[in-house]
Design a protein around this motif. Structure first.
Motif, PDB file in Angstrom:
ATOM      1  N   LEU A 350       0.829  -1.206   0.000  1.00  0.00           N
ATOM      2  CA  LEU A 350       0.000   0.000   0.000  1.00  0.00           C
ATOM      3  C   LEU A 350       0.864   1.257   0.000  1.00  0.00           C
ATOM      4  CD1 LEU A 350      -2.748  -1.119   2.535  1.00  0.00           C
ATOM      5  CD2 LEU A 350      -3.053  -0.735   0.082  1.00  0.00           C
ATOM      6  N   ARG A 353       2.083   2.335  -3.274  1.00  0.00           N
ATOM      7  CA  ARG A 353       0.980   2.861  -4.074  1.00  0.00           C
ATOM      8  C   ARG A 353       0.421   4.146  -3.474  1.00  0.00           C
ATOM      9  NH1 ARG A 353       1.207  -2.436  -4.690  1.00  0.00           N
ATOM     10  NH2 ARG A 353       0.575  -3.422  -6.646  1.00  0.00           N
ATOM     11  N   THR A 355      -1.131   4.624  -0.738  1.00  0.00           N
ATOM     12  CA  THR A 355      -2.447   4.462  -0.132  1.00  0.00           C
ATOM     13  C   THR A 355      -2.299   4.520   1.382  1.00  0.00           C
ATOM     14  OG1 THR A 355      -3.149   3.045  -1.950  1.00  0.00           O
ATOM     15  CG2 THR A 355      -4.456   2.944   0.064  1.00  0.00           C
TER      16      THR A 355
END
Length: 399
Positions: A350, A353, A355
């Motif tokens: 994550l 990315r 996120t």
């Protein structure tokens, strides 16, 4: 099989001791100390000695004016504070910008020898009994100097550590993780200082008694760490003032944060090799337990324990019979470890990315930090880590 079980249990015990049991024992020791001697209420009695504010900077043209304005706005009697900026090796406009402020003494040599060499050279120009060292990429609160100086009314105070605050501007794993790590470290620092002394001050903000400062070897990687323990070895305490803080943004990316962590780990190994006398509790009874529990284990047995725990645990479960007396216990620990590392992997996936899942950053950053320790140890033993500081790219500067 028994050997694997013993290795696994000992490894988990070392990790648990370092990260959880030591803080608990430290807190208990503090409570006992308070019962015996009363709680220390360190009222900030004004103590305003003459002081020099020293900043080592290297190619900081993008931030140096903000640093200068922040420095000059500190609340301290103007006739009692002096300013030295040392910029050895800088090749950008840093010197040009500093020269716009005549109240600042600029020290510059074309040769770049590293932060430690720069500070050693600058300290020879200090004429005041105390000096405040601050990194060039940080912003201080206005009362920082006054708060730090108040502790020097105690003659056994060799240095005073300020607080480091990591400002999250991107919300990425590098900022979330570093911020959470420093909250944990700040709590330990507070308790360490209350029991006896801070276990290594952060170089972002530290005040020093000039007469006790000894020049460090110029190849020193962690100057702030070595400075702190040199004070301890001379019988001086390093106190902590959390209300005096230096704010800096987190690393701009995970690769930058990784580079910084590897350098710190390499510096940790170098420091431990130079602080071997501190391992002798008979010579340094006030410091050895805290030093070993908080610092030595952080860079040695705790990371190794993490690695050995998962390997030995998995091997035991593969080889051992389910009827083994240890099997059920290690099955549970194995499942817990796998869950933890799965969460760390998810946090990593994550993070790359960008996120935001805050609670996955905790296991991810924990593993990330310990992996960097292994890389840093390899760099140290292969003599690949330079003492010349490498500027990690940071996210947008605080203002």
């Amino acid at each position: 099989m028994l050997l694997l079980a013993v290795i696994c249990i000992l490894s988990i015990s070392v990790v648990a001791y370092h990260y959880a049991v030591y803080p608990l024992l430290l807190y208990i020791a503090i409570r006992i100390k308070r019962l015996l001697y009363g709680k220390t209420t360190d009222v900030q009695v004004p103590y305003l000695p003459e002081v020099t504010f020293l900043v080592a900077a290297y190619n900081e043209e993008d931030f140096i004016e903000e640093k200068i304005k922040n420095t000059l706005s500190l609340h301290y009697p103007k006739e009692l504070i002096h300013y030295i900026f040392i910029t050895d090796g800088s090749t950008d406009r840093t010197n040009e910008l500093i020269r716009l402020y005549p109240q600042i003494t600029l020290l510059y040599e074309p040769q770049r020898a590293g932060k430690t060499a720069a500070i050693n050279r600058a300290m020879s120009y200090v004429q005041t009994p105390f000096v405040v060292l601050s990194d060039a990429n940080t912003i201080l609160n206005s009362d920082a100097a006054i708060l730090l100086m108040s502790h020097f009314r105690y003659p056994d105070t060799g240095a005073v550590a300020g607080e480091k605050k990591v400002i999250s501007t991107t919300g990425g794993a590098e900022s979330q993780g570093e911020g959470m790590y420093w909250k944990y470290e700040s709590l330990l620092k507070k308790w360490d200082a209350e029991l006896y002394s801070v276990m290594g001050a952060a170089g972002e903000l530290i005040a020093v008694r000039t007469s006790v400062y000894d020049p460090l070897p110029t190849d020193t990687i962690l100057d702030d760490f070595m400075l702190s323990f040199n004070m301890n070895m001379k019988g001086y305490r390093v106190l902590y003032e959390p209300a005096a803080y230096a704010q800096e943004t987190a690393s701009a990316s995970l690769p930058e944060e990784y580079k910084r962590k590897v350098r710190i780990a390499a510096g940790g190994y170098q420091s431990m090799s130079r602080l071997l006398p501190l391992l002798n509790p008979f010579k340094y009874p006030k410091i050895t337990w805290q030093y070993v529990s908080h610092r030595v284990l952080r860079w040695t047995l705790a990371p190794l324990g993490l690695l050995l725990a998962i390997i030995s645990n998995m091997l035991f479960l593969i080889i051992a019979s389910p009827e083994s007396s240890f099997y059920q216990v290690l099955l549970i620990t194995g499942i817990l470890q796998l869950c933890f590392y799965t969460a760390a992997l998810m946090g990593y996936l994550l993070a790359i990315r960008e996120t935001k899942v805050k609670y996955l950053y905790i296991p991810f950053y924990f593993v990330f930090m310990n992996f960097a320790v292994f890389a840093g140890s390899f760099k140290f033993f292969r003599k690949k880590q330079s003492a010349a500081w490498e500027r990690s790219k940071r996210s947008v500067a605080v203002s």
